[in-house]
Scaffold this motif. Structure first.
Motif, short mmCIF file in Angstrom:
data_model
loop_
_atom_site.label_atom_id
_atom_site.label_comp_id
_atom_site.label_asym_id
_atom_site.label_seq_id
_atom_site.Cartn_x
_atom_site.Cartn_y
_atom_site.Cartn_z
N PRO A 166 -11.25 12.98 -24.71
CA PRO A 166 -13.00 13.59 -23.50
C PRO A 166 -12.46 12.85 -21.78
O PRO A 166 -11.33 11.89 -21.95
CB PRO A 166 -14.58 11.97 -23.79
N TRP A 167 -12.25 13.94 -21.01
CA TRP A 167 -12.15 13.42 -19.95
C TRP A 167 -11.92 12.53 -19.14
O TRP A 167 -11.54 12.18 -18.76
CB TRP A 167 -12.50 14.62 -19.03
N ASP A 168 -13.29 11.95 -19.30
CA ASP A 168 -13.88 10.20 -18.49
C ASP A 168 -12.73 9.40 -18.89
O ASP A 168 -12.91 8.37 -18.34
CB ASP A 168 -15.10 10.46 -18.60
N ILE A 169 -12.43 9.27 -19.96
CA ILE A 169 -11.42 8.06 -20.83
C ILE A 169 -9.90 8.41 -21.00
O ILE A 169 -9.24 7.58 -21.84
CB ILE A 169 -12.22 7.49 -22.55
N GLN A 170 -10.01 9.48 -20.58
CA GLN A 170 -8.05 9.82 -20.65
C GLN A 170 -7.56 8.66 -20.08
O GLN A 170 -6.16 8.57 -20.37
CB GLN A 170 -8.02 11.37 -19.88
N LYS A 171 -8.04 8.29 -18.95
CA LYS A 171 -7.09 7.30 -18.44
C LYS A 171 -7.27 5.66 -18.76
O LYS A 171 -6.27 5.24 -18.85
CB LYS A 171 -7.86 7.15 -16.72
N TYR A 172 -8.16 5.86 -19.75
CA TYR A 172 -8.41 3.81 -20.05
C TYR A 172 -7.38 4.35 -21.42
O TYR A 172 -6.50 3.79 -22.00
CB TYR A 172 -9.59 3.85 -20.82
N TRP A 173 -6.95 5.56 -21.68
CA TRP A 173 -6.64 6.26 -23.71
C TRP A 173 -5.29 6.14 -22.73
O TRP A 173 -3.62 5.38 -23.32
CB TRP A 173 -6.46 7.52 -23.82
N GLN A 174 -4.55 6.79 -21.66
CA GLN A 174 -2.93 6.20 -21.35
C GLN A 174 -2.63 4.58 -20.85
O GLN A 174 -2.01 4.46 -21.19
CB GLN A 174 -2.79 7.07 -19.60
N GLN A 175 -3.80 3.65 -20.92
CA GLN A 175 -3.59 2.27 -21.38
C GLN A 175 -3.11 1.52 -22.36
O GLN A 175 -3.99 0.68 -22.44
CB GLN A 175 -4.44 1.94 -20.45
N ARG A 176 -3.42 2.34 -23.51
CA ARG A 176 -4.09 2.28 -24.94
C ARG A 176 -3.24 0.87 -25.00
O ARG A 176 -3.68 0.34 -25.98
CB ARG A 176 -4.27 3.34 -25.88
N TYR A 177 -1.79 0.82 -25.04
CA TYR A 177 -0.88 -0.69 -25.63
C TYR A 177 -1.22 -1.11 -24.75
O TYR A 177 -1.05 -2.42 -25.29
CB TYR A 177 0.47 0.41 -25.11
#
Ligand SMILES: C[S@@+](CC[C@H](N)C(=O)[O-])C[C@H]1O[C@@H](n2cnc3c(N)ncnc32)[C@H](O)[C@@H]1O
Length: 215
Positions: free
Chosen positions: A20-31
């Motif tokens: 979902p668009w609003d969590i994309q920036k968090y997903w980029q930090q997943r590691y």
């Protein structure tokens, strides 16, 4: 573990296109959030906003490990998807971690994530409102209210040890009830349990204070 399918509301996103668009920036930090993300970490969409990233959670766990020596259990009352809970459980400082979380999807993620990190066995999971649990759970009440009580050693109890009393009674009594100090070591009592013998421990409380345990 990585192959099991997440239940409703839990996700393991592998491609930006499905996030979902609003969590994309968090997903980029997943590691940074979970270094073992690719092994199949599950998250709820809400959890991304509040999870403690692994290096921070490890640092917090390190700081908390300076707690008084007699404290052996740490309680995470807002466990979420398990960021802090897992870090506590990975620390050799704690014998046990109690994780409380009221969102059933988040606690499902946290349990799964703890298995990925190989620490699920060290964690007691409680699904529910922490305020209710802290008010009502006799066991937690006992642990929290009396963190500095030392565990009473039943093997060296005077004038008779638990072994002496138990062995003498067991010859003629199929069922035994003992009125013991409230801080009695439950692990020592558990040794008397077997497949066909239950050990029941009752904490008797008077005016809100735990008094004694009974085997
Ligand atoms: C910021 S998140 C915690 C994140 C967690 N420390 C981690 O690293 O994954 C807060 C969590 O507290 C839970 N929560 C809020 N109020 C609660 C309550 N009264 N009892 C139990 N859990 C609660 C929410 O469902 C949410 O998952």
């Amino acid at each position: 573990m990585a192959d099991s399918l997440p239940p409703d509301g839990c996700h393991h996103y592998t491609d930006l296109g499905e996030v979902p668009w609003d969590i994309q920036k968090y997903w980029q930090q997943r590691y940074s959030i979970f270094s073992r993300y690719d092994e199949g970490i599950w998250m709820t969409d809400d959890a991304w906003f509040g999870i403690t990233p692994e290096p921070v959670a490890n640092k917090i766990a390190e700081h908390l490990s300076r707690a008084p020596e007699e404290a052996t259990t740490v309680i995470d009352v807002f466990a979420g998807a398990g960021g802090n809970t897992i870090a506590f459980a990975r620390s050799p400082r704690w014998e046990k971690v109690v994780a409380i979380e009221r969102d059933p999807r988040a606690i499902a993620c946290a349990k799964h994530n703890a298995e990925i990190y190989g620490v699920a066995d060290k964690i007691q999971w409680i699904a529910g409102d922490c305020f209710e649990i802290l008010r009502n759970e006799t066991y937690l009440f006992f642990e929290l209210k009396r963190p500095s009580d030392s565990i009473f050693n039943l093997s060296t109890m005077q004038p008779y040890s638990i072994v002496e009393i138990y062995d003498a009674l067991a010859v003629i009594c199929p069922d035994i009830a003992l009125y013991l100090p409230r801080t009695s070591d439950l692990r020592q009592l558990a040794k008397y349990a077997s497949a066909d013998r239950k050990v029941e421990v009752i904490h008797y409380c008077m005016e809100g204070a735990s008094k004694h345990a009974q085997l």
